[in-house]
Design a protein around this motif. Structure first.
Motif, mmCIF file in Angstrom:
data_model
loop_
_atom_site.group_PDB
_atom_site.id
_atom_site.type_symbol
_atom_site.label_atom_id
_atom_site.label_comp_id
_atom_site.label_asym_id
_atom_site.label_seq_id
_atom_site.Cartn_x
_atom_site.Cartn_y
_atom_site.Cartn_z
ATOM 1 N N GLY A 1 3.499 32.336 24.206
ATOM 2 C CA GLY A 1 3.248 33.483 23.335
ATOM 3 C C GLY A 1 1.875 33.418 22.705
ATOM 4 O O GLY A 1 1.541 32.462 21.984
ATOM 5 N N PHE A 2 1.055 34.431 22.954
ATOM 6 C CA PHE A 2 -0.327 34.427 22.488
ATOM 7 C C PHE A 2 -0.587 35.498 21.436
ATOM 8 O O PHE A 2 -1.368 35.300 20.515
ATOM 9 C CB PHE A 2 -1.268 34.620 23.669
ATOM 10 C CG PHE A 2 -2.729 34.546 23.326
ATOM 11 C CD1 PHE A 2 -3.532 35.682 23.362
ATOM 12 C CD2 PHE A 2 -3.305 33.342 22.974
ATOM 13 C CE1 PHE A 2 -4.875 35.601 23.041
ATOM 14 C CE2 PHE A 2 -4.655 33.256 22.657
ATOM 15 C CZ PHE A 2 -5.437 34.385 22.684
ATOM 16 N N GLY A 3 0.068 36.669 21.562
ATOM 17 C CA GLY A 3 -0.176 37.736 20.600
ATOM 18 C C GLY A 3 0.609 38.987 20.933
ATOM 19 O O GLY A 3 1.611 38.942 21.662
ATOM 20 N N VAL A 4 0.165 40.124 20.389
ATOM 21 C CA VAL A 4 0.810 41.421 20.633
ATOM 22 C C VAL A 4 -0.261 42.493 20.797
ATOM 23 O O VAL A 4 -1.422 42.308 20.390
ATOM 24 C CB VAL A 4 1.758 41.821 19.480
ATOM 25 C CG1 VAL A 4 2.906 40.841 19.339
ATOM 26 C CG2 VAL A 4 0.994 41.947 18.165
ATOM 27 N N LEU A 5 0.141 43.625 21.377
ATOM 28 C CA LEU A 5 -0.755 44.772 21.537
ATOM 29 C C LEU A 5 -0.498 45.786 20.429
ATOM 30 O O LEU A 5 0.661 46.090 20.121
ATOM 31 C CB LEU A 5 -0.539 45.434 22.896
ATOM 32 C CG LEU A 5 -0.927 44.613 24.120
ATOM 33 C CD1 LEU A 5 -0.495 45.334 25.388
ATOM 34 C CD2 LEU A 5 -2.430 44.353 24.145
ATOM 35 N N ARG A 6 -1.560 46.325 19.872
ATOM 36 C CA ARG A 6 -1.438 47.338 18.832
ATOM 37 C C ARG A 6 -2.490 48.423 19.047
ATOM 38 O O ARG A 6 -3.476 48.217 19.745
ATOM 39 C CB ARG A 6 -1.607 46.719 17.432
ATOM 40 C CG ARG A 6 -0.467 45.769 17.048
ATOM 41 C CD ARG A 6 -0.704 45.110 15.714
ATOM 42 N NE ARG A 6 0.370 44.174 15.385
ATOM 43 C CZ ARG A 6 0.284 43.229 14.470
ATOM 44 N NH1 ARG A 6 -0.841 43.086 13.774
ATOM 45 N NH2 ARG A 6 1.293 42.417 14.230
ATOM 46 N N ASN A 7 -2.251 49.558 18.390
ATOM 47 C CA ASN A 7 -3.193 50.679 18.457
ATOM 48 C C ASN A 7 -3.438 51.115 19.901
ATOM 49 O O ASN A 7 -4.562 51.379 20.314
ATOM 50 C CB ASN A 7 -4.518 50.303 17.791
ATOM 51 C CG ASN A 7 -5.416 51.494 17.539
ATOM 52 O OD1 ASN A 7 -4.929 52.612 17.330
ATOM 53 N ND2 ASN A 7 -6.721 51.286 17.580
ATOM 54 N N VAL A 8 -2.350 51.217 20.657
ATOM 55 C CA VAL A 8 -2.459 51.606 22.066
ATOM 56 C C VAL A 8 -2.737 53.104 22.168
ATOM 57 O O VAL A 8 -2.124 53.914 21.461
ATOM 58 C CB VAL A 8 -1.158 51.260 22.823
ATOM 59 C CG1 VAL A 8 -1.262 51.696 24.286
ATOM 60 C CG2 VAL A 8 -0.888 49.762 22.732
ATOM 61 N N LYS A 9 -3.643 53.503 23.047
ATOM 62 C CA LYS A 9 -3.951 54.918 23.246
ATOM 63 C C LYS A 9 -4.572 55.105 24.625
ATOM 64 O O LYS A 9 -5.041 54.158 25.259
ATOM 65 C CB LYS A 9 -4.912 55.414 22.174
ATOM 66 C CG LYS A 9 -6.211 54.624 22.076
ATOM 67 C CD LYS A 9 -7.020 55.063 20.868
ATOM 68 C CE LYS A 9 -8.263 54.188 20.687
ATOM 69 N NZ LYS A 9 -9.006 54.553 19.461
ATOM 70 N N ARG A 10 -4.546 56.351 25.068
ATOM 71 C CA ARG A 10 -5.176 56.664 26.347
ATOM 72 C C ARG A 10 -6.594 57.138 26.101
ATOM 73 O O ARG A 10 -6.852 57.987 25.241
ATOM 74 C CB ARG A 10 -4.395 57.742 27.093
ATOM 75 C CG ARG A 10 -5.071 58.131 28.410
ATOM 76 C CD ARG A 10 -4.212 58.947 29.321
ATOM 77 N NE ARG A 10 -4.905 59.242 30.582
ATOM 78 C CZ ARG A 10 -4.333 59.770 31.646
ATOM 79 N NH1 ARG A 10 -3.041 60.064 31.634
ATOM 80 N NH2 ARG A 10 -5.052 60.002 32.742
ATOM 81 N N GLN A 11 -7.512 56.601 26.889
ATOM 82 C CA GLN A 11 -8.886 57.076 26.900
ATOM 83 C C GLN A 11 -9.298 57.204 28.357
ATOM 84 O O GLN A 11 -9.228 56.234 29.120
ATOM 85 C CB GLN A 11 -9.823 56.111 26.170
ATOM 86 C CG GLN A 11 -9.673 56.142 24.666
ATOM 87 C CD GLN A 11 -10.820 55.426 23.966
ATOM 88 O OE1 GLN A 11 -11.697 54.875 24.603
ATOM 89 N NE2 GLN A 11 -10.810 55.447 22.647
ATOM 90 N N GLY A 12 -9.732 58.399 28.725
ATOM 91 C CA GLY A 12 -10.100 58.614 30.121
ATOM 92 C C GLY A 12 -8.898 58.429 31.028
ATOM 93 O O GLY A 12 -7.821 58.994 30.798
ATOM 94 N N ASP A 13 -9.027 57.596 32.037
ATOM 95 C CA ASP A 13 -7.940 57.419 33.000
ATOM 96 C C ASP A 13 -7.231 56.081 32.827
ATOM 97 O O ASP A 13 -6.666 55.528 33.774
ATOM 98 C CB ASP A 13 -8.483 57.527 34.426
ATOM 99 C CG ASP A 13 -9.565 56.494 34.723
ATOM 100 O OD1 ASP A 13 -10.052 56.460 35.857
ATOM 101 O OD2 ASP A 13 -9.927 55.734 33.795
ATOM 102 N N ALA A 14 -7.242 55.514 31.597
ATOM 103 C CA ALA A 14 -6.598 54.218 31.372
ATOM 104 C C ALA A 14 -6.035 54.127 29.954
ATOM 105 O O ALA A 14 -6.371 54.934 29.082
ATOM 106 C CB ALA A 14 -7.598 53.095 31.611
#
Length: 369
Positions: free
Chosen positions: A78-91
Motif C-alpha cells: 500500500g503506497f497511497g490513494v488517488l484524489r481529485n480525479v477528472k477528465r482532461q482531453g482524452d484521459a
C-alpha cells in the motif's frame, strides 16, 4: 458488431511527461495520468472514461501487482490513494497522495523527477466491451476498479505523467522545466528570466516548442534561434534579444546561476560575517585594555605574561578578582639585576618575598616561556 464481453483486466493504462508535480512536503504527486485512451494491450478506453471518474476517486495505489486474480497483497504494498480525479482531453488525471513514511516514497519521487518515462500506472478493473471489425477491443464501460498500481511497464514510452495540454504542443516553459536540473543547473534561473520576457505581447514561456529529430542540445539551440528571429521580426528591443541569447548561453554552460534572492542572501551573510569579526576584534581589544589596566593597578607590568591569561576572562571585575585572589600582592614589580628576572611582593604578614620568573609563572598558573 461483435458480441459484448465482460472482462477482469490488469493492464497498464496511465503514463507520464515531467516531474514538476512532485510535492514531497505534502506527500503528493499531482496530475498523474490514471487512464488514457489506449492500454498497453491495445484496448480502447475512450468511450468509457467519463462514466469512470467516480470509480477511481479514493482508489488505493499499490507498489506493483501480480496477475493472479484474488491474490493477497503485502501490507507494504500500500503506497497511497488517488484524489481529485477528472477528465482532461482524452484521459483521466488525478493526484497521487502517498505515505511519506513509506520505505519507497523517496525512490518513487526521485524516479518521477528523473526517469518518469520508466514507470506508470496499471489498474485492476472489470470492464465491458466488444471487439470491433478491426480487431480492437472497444471498452464501453469500466464496471469496477479494485486498485491502481505503480508498475515498471507504463502504457506508453512517456511514463507516469502526461501533458495536461492533450492534443496541444509543448510550450517553451514546459520543455525547459522538464530539463534535468543536474545536467542543466541554470534551468530555474533561466525560467525566472524568461518569465519576464515577451515577443509581440506574447509571453516567451507560452510560445510553442518545436520538436524534431535532434539531440536535446540541438533542440535548445534551434528553438532559441527561432525566438531570436521572432524577436527581430517583432522589432523587439536589443535588451530582449540579448536576454534570449544570454539565457541559452546559461543553459548550455552547465554552470549554476544564482537567483537574485540567492545573491542577496549571500551578500547579507557576508555583511553579517564581517560584523561578527569586527565585534570579536573590538571585544578582544577591550579585554586586552582591561587586563593591562588591572595589572598596572596591582603594581604589575602591563606586559606581564599574566596579561594573556587575564584576556580570557570576560569582564574587568573578573580580572580584578583573579588578581586579588592570588598571593601575588598589591605591589609586584620587577627588580633589575642578574640574568634571571626577579619579582618582589608582599606576603599577608607584610614580609617581603622574592621570587624568580619561573616561580611567578607557576603562581600565575601559566607555563614558562
Amino acid at each position: 458488431m461483435s458480441k459484448q464481453k465482460q472482462l477482469r483486466v490488469k493492464e497498464a493504462v496511465g503514463v507520464a511527461q515531467h516531474a514538476r508535480q512532485v510535492d514531497r512536503e505534502s506527500g503528493v504527486i499531482r496530475m498523474v495520468q490514471i487512464c488514457g485512451p489506449l492500454s498497453r494491450n491495445g484496448r480502447n478506453y475512450a468511450a468509457a472514461l467519463d462514466s469512470a471518474v467516480g470509480l477511481y476517486e479514493g482508489v488505493k495505489v499499490n507498489i506493483d501487482h501480480g496477475f493472479a486474480p484474488g491474490e493477497e497483497r503485502s501490507f507494504l504494498a500500500g503506497f497511497g490513494v488517488l484524489r481529485n480525479v477528472k477528465r482532461q482531453g482524452d484521459a483521466l488525471y488525478g493526484d497521487l497522495h502517498f505515505l511519506k513514511s513509506h520505505q519507497l516514497a523517496e525512490l518513487v519521487c526521485e524516479r518521477a523527477e528523473r526517469f518518469p518515462e520508466t514507470f506508470g500506472l496499471s489498474h485492476d478493473a472489470d470492464i465491458d466491451g466488444y471487439v470491433d471489425d478491426a480487431g480492437v477491443f472497444q471498452v464501453t464501460k469500466i464496471i469496477a476498479v479494485r486498485s491502481v498500481d505503480l508498475v515498471g511497464e507504463p502504457a506508453t514510452a512517456r511514463g507516469i505523467f502526461e501533458s495536461e495540454r492533450t492534443g496541444m504542443k509543448t510550450t517553451i516553459g514546459e520543455r525547459i522545466a522538464s530539463l534535468d536540473a543536474t545536467a542543466y543547473p541554470a534551468r530555474d534561473a533561466v525560467l525566472a528570466k524568461l518569465q519576464e520576457l515577451e515577443i509581440d505581447g506574447e509571453p516567451i514561456l507560452e510560445r510553442p516548442w518545436e520538436e524534431g529529430d535532434q539531440t536535446p542540445g540541438e533542440a535548445l539551440a534551434t528553438n532559441f534561434r527561432t525566438l531570436v528571429i521572432a524577436a527581430l521580426d517583432a522589432q523587439e528591443s536589443a535588451d530582449v534579444i540579448h536576454a534570449i541569447c544570454k539565457t541559452l548561453e546559461q543553459l548550455q554552460s552547465g554552470e549554476a546561476v544564482d537567483s537574485p534572492q540567492a545573491v542577496e542572501e549571500s551578500r547579507r551573510n557576508q555583511i553579517l560575517a564581517t560584523l561578527r569579526e569586527v565585534t570579536r576584534r573590538l571585544d578582544f581589544l577591550e579585554r586586552d585594555q582591561w587586563a593591562a589596566s588591572v595589572l598596572e593597578s596591582a603594581g604589575m607590568p602591563s606586559d606581564s605574561p599574566l596579561r594573556q591569561q587575564l584576556r580570557t576572562l570576560t569582564t574587568r571585575a573578573e580580572m580584578e578578582a583573579f588578581v586579588d585572589a592570588s598571593d601575588l600582592g598589591p605591589a609586584l614589580a620587577p627588580i633589575a639585576g642578574g640574568e634571571i628576572s626577579i619579582w618582589e611582593s608582599n606576603a599577608p604578614d607584610g614580609e617581603s618575598l622574592h621570587r624568580t620568573r619561573e616561580q611567578m609563572y607557576a603562581a600565575w598558573g601559566i607555563g614558562s616561556k
